[in-house]
Design an enzyme around this catalytic site. Structure first.
Site, short mmCIF file in Angstrom:
data_model
loop_
_atom_site.label_atom_id
_atom_site.label_comp_id
_atom_site.label_asym_id
_atom_site.label_seq_id
_atom_site.Cartn_x
_atom_site.Cartn_y
_atom_site.Cartn_z
N ARG A 5 10.97 10.01 -2.39
CA ARG A 5 10.99 10.14 -3.84
C ARG A 5 11.48 8.85 -4.50
O ARG A 5 10.75 8.16 -5.18
CB ARG A 5 11.89 11.32 -4.24
CG ARG A 5 11.73 11.77 -5.70
CD ARG A 5 12.47 10.90 -6.72
NE ARG A 5 13.92 10.90 -6.53
CZ ARG A 5 14.75 10.16 -7.25
NH1 ARG A 5 14.29 9.34 -8.20
NH2 ARG A 5 16.06 10.18 -7.02
N ASP A 6 12.74 8.51 -4.26
CA ASP A 6 13.36 7.39 -4.94
C ASP A 6 12.77 6.06 -4.52
O ASP A 6 12.76 5.10 -5.29
CB ASP A 6 14.87 7.41 -4.66
CG ASP A 6 15.66 6.60 -5.67
OD1 ASP A 6 15.05 6.02 -6.57
OD2 ASP A 6 16.89 6.55 -5.54
N HIS A 39 25.40 8.47 -3.79
CA HIS A 39 24.08 7.85 -3.74
C HIS A 39 24.24 6.39 -4.16
O HIS A 39 24.33 6.08 -5.35
CB HIS A 39 23.14 8.59 -4.70
CG HIS A 39 21.77 8.02 -4.83
ND1 HIS A 39 20.64 8.71 -4.43
CD2 HIS A 39 21.33 6.85 -5.32
CE1 HIS A 39 19.57 7.97 -4.68
NE2 HIS A 39 19.98 6.84 -5.23
N HIS A 52 23.23 2.24 -4.22
CA HIS A 52 22.24 1.18 -4.09
C HIS A 52 22.94 -0.04 -3.50
O HIS A 52 24.16 -0.12 -3.47
CB HIS A 52 21.62 0.85 -5.45
CG HIS A 52 20.67 1.91 -5.93
ND1 HIS A 52 19.57 1.62 -6.69
CD2 HIS A 52 20.65 3.25 -5.74
CE1 HIS A 52 18.91 2.75 -6.96
NE2 HIS A 52 19.55 3.75 -6.40
N CYS A 64 15.58 1.16 -9.74
CA CYS A 64 15.46 1.93 -10.97
C CYS A 64 14.68 1.12 -11.99
O CYS A 64 15.08 0.00 -12.34
CB CYS A 64 16.84 2.27 -11.54
SG CYS A 64 16.76 3.15 -13.12
N ASN A 106 17.96 1.31 -2.57
CA ASN A 106 19.04 2.16 -2.08
C ASN A 106 19.62 1.57 -0.80
O ASN A 106 19.02 0.70 -0.15
CB ASN A 106 18.48 3.55 -1.73
CG ASN A 106 17.97 4.29 -2.94
OD1 ASN A 106 18.70 5.02 -3.59
ND2 ASN A 106 16.70 4.10 -3.25
#
Length: 318
Positions: A21-22, A213, A215, A246, A255
């Site tokens: 996803r990310d 979470h 990065h 992002c 990430n």
């Protein structure tokens, strides 16, 4: 402020893979649905059991994830898998309610400016709108995990007070969330900001499970993981190969890398349930599909005790 004992060695740590996803959402070239499924299955085959597979965002806004339903229908779910997806609003929740999901992940920014850039509404409006999301997914038997973006700093506002993060976490708890994920959207987390946020949430929302979470924008993502472990946090997100970023945060990079995180945890005495060699194979598959070198380190060097044939290594002259 409250504090918690460090996670003892040998304790299982949950690694949640968010690359499908990310990570994928930032790729400009569309990744074929069957390749997304192949990568997700390879990650599951390594032993990972928590995965954020996709997002139910507008296909116009994020065309890379327009195939969310097809990907979820196509993956091979191993026993014990916990499959999640991100939903930004009630429309996304309606789509998610018709899929085989264990949980969905909502997100609101701790920074007013970033929330306006990310979802075009103030923080409190986002939280109010989540009431309908929680109600809809409760009816569908799907859990909701509360996400807080820019939890450790904002590229527009700078410092984000830990008390602001804790206020949002408490509101999530009131809505019915059992966990909250603190997102280091811009890579501004440091050990000090992580410690402050975790302790503030434990004071404001006792019993709420905290996920982290990070990065790796400034290279301290894994240092922040060690701080999280010292604070008793046992759940960490990561993306295969170090994918991600992002689009609404200037200068944000990927990430923390799943292979690097698993290597760190295992070499620090924690249990992950992951076969590192198979995880590296999954990362190499993702790298091949995406078509460029990914930023992870362990994907390049392999495990610490990987052996090399001395006959194939150049001998120094002289």
């Amino acid at each position: 402020m409250s504090s918690t004992a460090p996670v003892p060695e040998g304790r299982p740590i949950t690694v949640c893979e968010v690359g499908p996803r990310d990570g994928f959402q930032n790729e400009k070239t569309f990744i074929p649905t069957e390749k997304k499924i192949e990568i997700a299955n390879a990650l599951f085959a390594s032993g990972l059991r928590h995965m954020q597979v996709t997002s139910f965002v507008s296909p116009r806004a994020v065309p890379q994830l327009a195939d969310a339903e097809d990907v979820l229908a196509g993956i091979d779910r191993p026993d014990g898998a916990w499959v999640t997806a991100l939903v930004p609003n009630l429309r996304g929740a309606e789509r998610a309610a018709n899929c085989a999901l264990d949980a969905v992940h909502t997100v609101v920014s701790a920074s007013e400016t970033h929330n306006l850039k990310n979802v075009n509404r103030p923080i409190d409006q986002s939280l109010t709108e989540f009431e309908a999301v929680f109600d809809r997914l409760k009816t569908a038997g799907i859990a909701v995990e509360g996400g807080i973006a820019t939890a450790f700093g904002c590229p527009f506002e700078g410092v984000v007070p830990a008390e602001q993060v804790a206020r949002i976490a408490r509101r999530y708890q009131e809505l019915g969330a059992e966990s909250v994920s603190l997102g280091d959207t811009t890579g501004m987390a440091t050990p000090l900001t992580v410690r402050a946020a975790v302790r503030a949430i434990r004071d404001a929302a006792p019993g709420l499970d905290i996920h982290l979470h990070f990065h790796n924008t400034r290279g301290v993502g894994l240092a922040c993981v060690m701080t999280g472990l010292a604070e008793g946090v046992t759940h960490y997100d990561a993306a295969v190969g170090g994918l991600g970023g992002c689009p609404f945060a200037a200068g944000a990079t990927g990430n923390i890398c799943t292979e690097d995180l698993v290597y760190l945890l295992q070499e620090s005495g924690y249990a992950t349930g992951v076969d590192l060699d198979r995880l590296i194979d999954a990362a190499l598959l993702a790298q091949s599909v995406i078509g460029r070198e990914l930023p992870g380190q362990v994907i390049k060097s392999g495990p610490r005790l990987k052996r090399h044939d001395p006959e194939l290594t150049t001998t120094a002259a002289g």
